[in-house]
Design a protein around this motif. Structure first.
Motif, mmCIF file in Angstrom:
data_model
loop_
_atom_site.group_PDB
_atom_site.id
_atom_site.type_symbol
_atom_site.label_atom_id
_atom_site.label_comp_id
_atom_site.label_asym_id
_atom_site.label_seq_id
_atom_site.Cartn_x
_atom_site.Cartn_y
_atom_site.Cartn_z
ATOM 1 N N GLY A 213 -17.090 26.540 94.231
ATOM 2 C CA GLY A 213 -16.370 27.600 94.933
ATOM 3 C C GLY A 213 -14.868 27.547 94.745
ATOM 4 N N MET A 214 -14.391 26.877 93.691
ATOM 5 C CA MET A 214 -12.956 26.748 93.429
ATOM 6 C C MET A 214 -12.683 27.036 91.954
ATOM 7 N N VAL A 215 -11.463 27.523 91.693
ATOM 8 C CA VAL A 215 -10.979 27.592 90.319
ATOM 9 C C VAL A 215 -9.740 26.705 90.246
ATOM 10 N N THR A 216 -9.609 25.970 89.160
ATOM 11 C CA THR A 216 -8.502 25.036 89.000
ATOM 12 C C THR A 216 -7.617 25.487 87.847
ATOM 13 N N PHE A 217 -6.337 25.663 88.126
ATOM 14 C CA PHE A 217 -5.365 26.067 87.110
ATOM 15 C C PHE A 217 -4.587 24.819 86.675
ATOM 16 N N ALA A 218 -4.708 24.492 85.389
ATOM 17 C CA ALA A 218 -4.075 23.274 84.886
ATOM 18 C C ALA A 218 -2.937 23.562 83.919
ATOM 19 N N ASN A 219 -2.826 24.792 83.480
ATOM 20 C CA ASN A 219 -1.777 25.139 82.511
ATOM 21 C C ASN A 219 -0.679 25.942 83.200
ATOM 22 N N THR A 220 -0.209 25.430 84.324
ATOM 23 C CA THR A 220 0.712 26.197 85.152
ATOM 24 C C THR A 220 2.148 26.079 84.664
ATOM 25 N N LYS A 221 2.980 26.998 85.137
ATOM 26 C CA LYS A 221 4.384 27.019 84.754
ATOM 27 C C LYS A 221 5.102 25.758 85.211
ATOM 28 N N SER A 222 4.736 25.259 86.393
ATOM 29 C CA SER A 222 5.382 24.051 86.929
ATOM 30 C C SER A 222 4.707 22.767 86.448
ATOM 31 N N ARG A 223 3.635 22.940 85.647
ATOM 32 C CA ARG A 223 2.863 21.808 85.134
ATOM 33 C C ARG A 223 2.158 21.035 86.241
ATOM 34 N N ARG A 224 1.938 21.678 87.355
ATOM 35 C CA ARG A 224 1.191 21.057 88.442
ATOM 36 C C ARG A 224 -0.178 21.726 88.548
ATOM 37 N N THR A 225 -1.218 20.912 88.644
ATOM 38 C CA THR A 225 -2.576 21.442 88.783
ATOM 39 C C THR A 225 -2.798 21.900 90.216
ATOM 40 N N ARG A 226 -3.411 23.060 90.382
ATOM 41 C CA ARG A 226 -3.736 23.525 91.731
ATOM 42 C C ARG A 226 -5.125 24.169 91.720
ATOM 43 N N SER A 227 -5.855 23.966 92.809
ATOM 44 C CA SER A 227 -7.207 24.497 92.948
ATOM 45 C C SER A 227 -7.242 25.482 94.104
ATOM 46 N N ILE A 228 -7.812 26.671 93.868
ATOM 47 C CA ILE A 228 -7.842 27.740 94.862
ATOM 48 C C ILE A 228 -9.294 28.175 95.090
ATOM 49 N N PRO A 229 -9.713 28.322 96.342
ATOM 50 C CA PRO A 229 -11.083 28.788 96.618
ATOM 51 C C PRO A 229 -11.274 30.242 96.161
ATOM 52 N N VAL A 230 -12.479 30.544 95.681
ATOM 53 C CA VAL A 230 -12.841 31.919 95.315
ATOM 54 C C VAL A 230 -14.224 32.213 95.883
ATOM 55 N N SER A 231 -14.557 33.477 95.923
ATOM 56 C CA SER A 231 -15.863 33.869 96.460
ATOM 57 C C SER A 231 -16.976 33.428 95.514
ATOM 58 N N LYS A 232 -18.189 33.280 96.068
ATOM 59 C CA LYS A 232 -19.349 32.909 95.258
ATOM 60 C C LYS A 232 -19.611 33.960 94.187
ATOM 61 N N THR A 233 -19.372 35.229 94.541
ATOM 62 C CA THR A 233 -19.610 36.311 93.588
ATOM 63 C C THR A 233 -18.704 36.179 92.368
ATOM 64 N N LEU A 234 -17.419 35.910 92.605
ATOM 65 C CA LEU A 234 -16.477 35.767 91.492
ATOM 66 C C LEU A 234 -16.785 34.511 90.679
ATOM 67 N N GLU A 235 -17.141 33.428 91.344
ATOM 68 C CA GLU A 235 -17.486 32.192 90.635
ATOM 69 C C GLU A 235 -18.677 32.421 89.712
ATOM 70 N N LYS A 236 -19.688 33.098 90.223
ATOM 71 C CA LYS A 236 -20.889 33.368 89.418
ATOM 72 C C LYS A 236 -20.562 34.265 88.225
ATOM 73 N N ALA A 237 -19.721 35.296 88.468
ATOM 74 C CA ALA A 237 -19.349 36.219 87.390
ATOM 75 C C ALA A 237 -18.594 35.491 86.281
ATOM 76 N N LEU A 238 -17.729 34.565 86.646
ATOM 77 C CA LEU A 238 -16.977 33.803 85.655
ATOM 78 C C LEU A 238 -17.900 32.932 84.802
ATOM 79 N N LEU A 239 -18.803 32.232 85.455
ATOM 80 C CA LEU A 239 -19.705 31.342 84.720
ATOM 81 C C LEU A 239 -20.633 32.122 83.798
ATOM 82 N N ILE A 240 -21.096 33.299 84.254
ATOM 83 C CA ILE A 240 -21.948 34.139 83.399
ATOM 84 C C ILE A 240 -21.167 34.614 82.175
ATOM 85 N N HIS A 241 -19.913 35.003 82.395
ATOM 86 C CA HIS A 241 -19.090 35.476 81.273
ATOM 87 C C HIS A 241 -18.883 34.358 80.247
ATOM 88 N N PHE A 242 -18.568 33.155 80.703
ATOM 89 C CA PHE A 242 -18.351 32.040 79.780
ATOM 90 C C PHE A 242 -19.618 31.733 78.982
#
Length: 344
Positions: A213-242
């Protein structure tokens, strides 16, 4: 001969402090020549191998490359920064760094400003060039101070940040989903609208960074990794697309083209970034905490996040009841619908 005046009025130093160690140099004034002679004699007595350091004749473009080699290559946008610095050096006439002045920069800045280049762009360039001199001086690669140390950035009129209304969000998403040749467009936009991510951060997501239920951004402008919660629907859509299409490809330009087909008109330079502004603006308008927003957006400075504070429902509401025209004897209902006085 130690010091002798030349026909052109300059003063030539020809000194041999110790046998076999001879120095020659020409100066504009006799005082400079005398100081050089004294220095040569004193230094050679202390260390017979000493030699005066030759004047730094490197041009601005060379200093920019040197900065990139020593430090700039470690930055997230290093190659792009180097291209910007090289273009700026060309605009400035590629002067010798040791002879470059703040006045020369300001004169060129005025010409660029009058040619239509935005003040914010010029302020950014000033910051980049200051960083070049500061870093090279800190590393000991140059021995002269930053010539731009006293140059101030332009004072610009602050512009309100543009963001999309709920209706406009739907219009954009429908236009993106209709682009069947680019199935990733709508999905990346939804990640930006759900997390406040920059387009490049969302575009660089991988299956490994979408889980629980999270997406993690590792290529950020500040070079700091951050993880943000997302809905189950969006998580599923992302994994299906990949699974079906693989990783996202660069489609930022396509987004801008699709946006142009809608009735939404944005200020120049706010195409994909309007999605990040939209997330932040709606977050605050719905009562979100500004410190939480700072962490979500990944801002290193709270001042950046405070740009959205004025959208808070209770932002500066004390101005309504604590102003000198407020009638303290009126009822609460009257206070909410206070009318302006006919004359002041």
């Amino acid at each position: 001969m130690a010091i002798e005046q030349q026909p052109d009025g300059r003063w030539k130093v020809d000194v041999e402090p110790i046998k076999g160690k001879r120095f020659r140099k020409t100066f504009k004034t006799k005082a400079e020549a005398q100081r050089f002679e004294s220095t040569c004699r004193a230094k050679c007595i202390e260390s017979p191998t000493w030699s005066p350091k030759p004047k730094d004749r490197r041009r601005l473009s060379e200093l920019c490359i040197r900065y990139y080699d020593l430090h700039g290559h470690t930055l997230a946008d290093g190659p792009a920064l180097l291209r910007t610095l090289q273009k700026l050096a060309k605009d400035l006439g590629d002067p010798v760094g040791s002879g470059f002045t703040g006045n020369a920069f300001c004169e060129t800045r005025r010409a660029l400003l009058e040619s239509g280049i935005h003040g914010k762009t010029l302020n950014n360039r000033l910051g980049y060039l200051k960083a070049v001199f500061n870093e090279l001086h800190r590393l000991g690669d140059i021995d002269y101070p930053n010539p731009l140390a006293k140059v101030r950035p332009l004072r610009l009129q602050e512009r309100p940040l543009s963001f999309l209304s709920s209706t406009q969000v739907q219009e954009v998403l429908e236009a993106l989903d209709a682009r069947h040749t680019s199935p990733a467009l709508g999905l990346i936009a939804r990640v930006c609208l759900s997390t406040g991510a920059r387009w490049g951060e969302a575009q660089a997501l991988t299956p490994e960074r979408v889980r629980n239920g999270m997406v993690t951004f590792a290529n950020t402008k500040s070079r700091r990794t951050r993880s943000i919660p997302v809905s189950k629907t969006l998580e599923k859509a992302l994994l299906i697309h990949f699974k079906r299409h693989g990783l996202f490809t660069n489609c930022m330009l396509t987004f801008s083209r699709v946006l142009d087909t809608t009735q939404i008109k944005l200020p120049r330079g706010q195409a994909t970034h309007v999605l990040r502004h939209t997330f932040a603006s709606h977050f605050v308008m719905k009562g979100g905490n500004i410190l939480t927003l700072q962490k979500i957006l990944g801002h290193t400075s709270l001042a950046m996040t405070m740009r959205y504070a004025h959208l808070s429902p209770d932002h500066l509401q004390d101005a309504l009841t604590l102003n000198p025209l407020f009638d303290t004897s009126s009822t609460p209902a009257d206070s909410e619908n206070q009318k302006a006085p006919k004359s002041i």
